[in-house]
Enzyme design. Structure first.
Site, mmCIF file in Angstrom:
data_model
loop_
_atom_site.group_PDB
_atom_site.id
_atom_site.type_symbol
_atom_site.label_atom_id
_atom_site.label_comp_id
_atom_site.label_asym_id
_atom_site.label_seq_id
_atom_site.Cartn_x
_atom_site.Cartn_y
_atom_site.Cartn_z
ATOM 1 N N LYS A 158 0.846 -1.193 0.000
ATOM 2 C CA LYS A 158 0.000 0.000 0.000
ATOM 3 C C LYS A 158 0.879 1.239 0.000
ATOM 4 O O LYS A 158 1.850 1.320 0.750
ATOM 5 C CB LYS A 158 -0.879 0.060 1.256
ATOM 6 C CG LYS A 158 -2.004 -0.929 1.335
ATOM 7 C CD LYS A 158 -2.814 -0.638 2.608
ATOM 8 C CE LYS A 158 -3.951 -1.602 2.799
ATOM 9 N NZ LYS A 158 -4.685 -1.303 4.061
ATOM 10 N N GLY A 165 -6.808 3.199 -3.464
ATOM 11 C CA GLY A 165 -6.388 2.068 -4.279
ATOM 12 C C GLY A 165 -5.161 2.326 -5.128
ATOM 13 O O GLY A 165 -4.640 1.404 -5.756
ATOM 14 N N GLU A 200 1.994 -5.512 4.263
ATOM 15 C CA GLU A 200 1.211 -6.263 5.238
ATOM 16 C C GLU A 200 0.888 -7.645 4.685
ATOM 17 O O GLU A 200 0.865 -7.850 3.470
ATOM 18 C CB GLU A 200 -0.120 -5.568 5.533
ATOM 19 C CG GLU A 200 -0.010 -4.253 6.259
ATOM 20 C CD GLU A 200 -1.382 -3.631 6.498
ATOM 21 O OE1 GLU A 200 -1.451 -2.683 7.295
ATOM 22 O OE2 GLU A 200 -2.371 -4.098 5.895
ATOM 23 N N GLU A 274 -11.485 1.151 13.471
ATOM 24 C CA GLU A 274 -11.850 0.103 12.524
ATOM 25 C C GLU A 274 -10.838 -1.047 12.558
ATOM 26 O O GLU A 274 -9.625 -0.828 12.640
ATOM 27 C CB GLU A 274 -11.943 0.685 11.112
ATOM 28 C CG GLU A 274 -12.896 1.887 11.049
ATOM 29 C CD GLU A 274 -13.451 2.132 9.659
ATOM 30 O OE1 GLU A 274 -13.122 1.368 8.741
ATOM 31 O OE2 GLU A 274 -14.229 3.083 9.520
ATOM 32 N N GLU A 288 -7.674 1.279 10.873
ATOM 33 C CA GLU A 288 -7.558 2.730 10.865
ATOM 34 C C GLU A 288 -8.552 3.300 11.861
ATOM 35 O O GLU A 288 -9.377 2.578 12.425
ATOM 36 C CB GLU A 288 -7.824 3.300 9.474
ATOM 37 C CG GLU A 288 -9.242 3.066 8.971
ATOM 38 C CD GLU A 288 -9.457 3.609 7.568
ATOM 39 O OE1 GLU A 288 -8.515 4.165 6.987
ATOM 40 O OE2 GLU A 288 -10.584 3.475 7.059
ATOM 41 N N ASN A 290 -11.362 6.590 12.140
ATOM 42 C CA ASN A 290 -12.038 7.730 11.542
ATOM 43 C C ASN A 290 -12.398 8.715 12.642
ATOM 44 O O ASN A 290 -13.147 8.381 13.568
ATOM 45 C CB ASN A 290 -13.301 7.281 10.799
ATOM 46 C CG ASN A 290 -12.955 6.538 9.524
ATOM 47 O OD1 ASN A 290 -12.071 6.948 8.775
ATOM 48 N ND2 ASN A 290 -13.627 5.441 9.272
ATOM 49 N N ARG A 292 -14.365 11.245 13.182
ATOM 50 C CA ARG A 292 -15.573 12.003 12.853
ATOM 51 C C ARG A 292 -16.779 11.134 13.140
ATOM 52 O O ARG A 292 -16.641 9.965 13.506
ATOM 53 C CB ARG A 292 -15.578 12.377 11.365
ATOM 54 C CG ARG A 292 -15.354 11.166 10.460
ATOM 55 C CD ARG A 292 -15.554 11.458 8.999
ATOM 56 N NE ARG A 292 -15.058 10.406 8.142
ATOM 57 C CZ ARG A 292 -15.673 9.271 7.866
ATOM 58 N NH1 ARG A 292 -16.856 9.022 8.419
ATOM 59 N NH2 ARG A 292 -15.158 8.375 7.056
#
Length: 447
Positions: A158, A165, A200, A274, A288, A290, A292
């Site tokens: 990544k 992506g 990963e 997450e 990750e 978020n 918000r």
């Protein structure tokens, strides 16, 4: 308490924020683009200001216009909702510079959790499991080979400087590594100006599970998990709470991991941590955070009875959390379907246009979060989300039955929607059994 809020967003989330503010006695100013001049949130707000033309770059992404409007109209705070500028540290910094409260975490927290490498490092420091792989960004080919030997194949490469992506490659075998690494680094350089990648282990049979948290800088509590495994091209389609596959022990460890991370960074406001759950071994790993409110927050509200947007506003007003962890009770099961103006039979092509007739569903256990109304013109400039249908039941079977009923009741004429797709998904025997992973929609349904 905050007295006046500028709502720096549109559509259903703008209306959601407006309603929470109204119940708290907070005045609202709707910031809108020319395309949203006649929208329901604009009409219902206490005041409304056009901040620019229809393209989001000239309106909802214009920091100068938004903060300038807040100052001019003496708003105490700006609520960014989700998307647009909600996770842009520069927006939070500008608000702080102008003494306008940003309803969310600090710019430093947004920046930390928005950096994939730093977020993963913070998770490891908090004792949260992370996917086996490189410790940080890698540009040295020999180091990539060392990581590959340690974690095994398949691998996921990544780009460390961005997402969407680009700069991402799946490496199935050792003999593919050199070629795909060259491709990933070259694409990352072009897209982000930085060839670095992180490496990963690529997990194939995974579920996407997230934990809702609230923090006030001193205390952090969780509100259980949501399962967001029904996805298409990494975009969530259906969310439910609680997850149909977690046992009590895994659930407790998952939620405690989320709280541990947020405590370590002294997190403030609503946030979502997450994870991916490897169904082959039962282990979960941090993905990750978020920083918000999430699109899918209503499913958590339905099983807890807590208004998360109100809690955001109270925390932003400087109030400590009034809820204790032992006060949080999870009752029943809730499912959310995202209804978009898209034609699933045409590869989910967007379908802007005029809604000639709109009839929302109702009845026991049904909630609809939407800015939709008959005569509404769905603009082509933004995300095509029209409504979120959320159904609660005493158990998952009842929630599924209510959702099927609700979607069959829902009528939107004039534009195509994803209601037929959701009915197809909900009817599938594997979905009804809870037997899905993040590739189910693609591999089984063919979308």
């Amino acid at each position: 308490m905050i007295r006046r809020v500028l709502i720096a967003n549109r559509g259903e989330i703008a209306l959601r924020i407006l309603r929470a503010c109204r119940e708290l006695g907070i005045e609202t100013i709707a910031a809108y683009s020319e395309a949203d001049r006649d929208s329901l949130p604009v009409r219902l707000a206490d005041g409304a200001v056009c901040i620019g033309r229809a393209p989001s770059s000239q309106s909802y992404l214009n920091i100068d216009a938004l903060v300038g409007t807040a100052v001019a109209f003496r708003a105490d705070a700006i609520h960014p909702g989700y998307g647009f500028l909600a996770e842009k540290p520069a927006f939070a910094e500008r608000c702080a510079h102008e003494n306008v409260t940003f309803v969310g975490p600090t710019a430093e927290m947004i920046r930390l959790m928005g950096d994939k490498i730093e977020a993963k490092r913070a998770a490891r420091d908090a004792g949260v499991p992370t996917t086996p792989g490189s410790e940080g960004a890698v540009t040295d080919r020999d180091e990539v080979i060392d990581v590959a030997r340690r974690v095994g194949f398949p691998l996921l490469l990544k780009a460390s400087a961005g997402g969407g992506g680009r700069g991402m490659r799946i490496v199935p075998r050792a003999e593919d590594l050199s070629r795909l690494l060259t491709e990933a680094m070259a694409e990352a350089q072009v897209a982000f100006g930085d060839p670095a990648v992180y490496v990963e282990r690529y997990l194939t049979n995974v579920r996407h599970i997230e934990v809702q948290v609230l923090g006030d800088g001193e205390r952090v509590i969780h509100f259980g998990e949501r399962d967001c495994s029904s996805q298409r091209r990494n975009q969530k389609l259906v969310e439910e709470a609680p997850s149909p596959v977690l046992d009590a022990n895994t659930r407790a460890r998952l939620c405690e991991a989320a709280v541990s991370l947020c405590k370590r960074i002294r997190y403030t406001s609503a946030g979502t941590v997450e994870f991916i759950l490897d169904q082959d071994c039962g282990e979960f790993y941090f993905m990750e955070m978020n920083t918000r409110i999430q699109v899918e927050h209503p499913v958590t509200e339905m099983i807890t009875g807590v208004d998360l947007v109100k809690e955001q506003l109270r925390i932003a007003s400087g109030e400590p959390l009034a809820i204790r962890q032992q006060d949080v009770r999870l009752t029943g099961h809730a499912i959310e379907c995202r209804i978009n103006a898209e034609d699933h039979a045409a590869n989910f092509a967007p379908c802007p246009g005029r809604v000639e007739r709109y009839q929302p569903p109702g009845g026991p256990g049904v909630r609809v979060d939407s800015h939709l109304e008959s005569g509404y013109d769905v603009p082509p400039f933004y995300d095509s989300l029209l409504a979120k249908v959320i159904c609660w039941g005493r158990d998952r079977d009842e929630a599924l039955s209510r959702m099927t009923r609700a979607l069959n009741e829902m009528q939107v004429e004039g534009v195509k929607t994803t209601v037929p797709f959701h009915l197809q998904l909900l009817a599938h025997e594997r979905f009804r059994a809870g037997d899905v992973n993040t590739r189910f929609v693609h591999d089984v349904l063919g979308f």
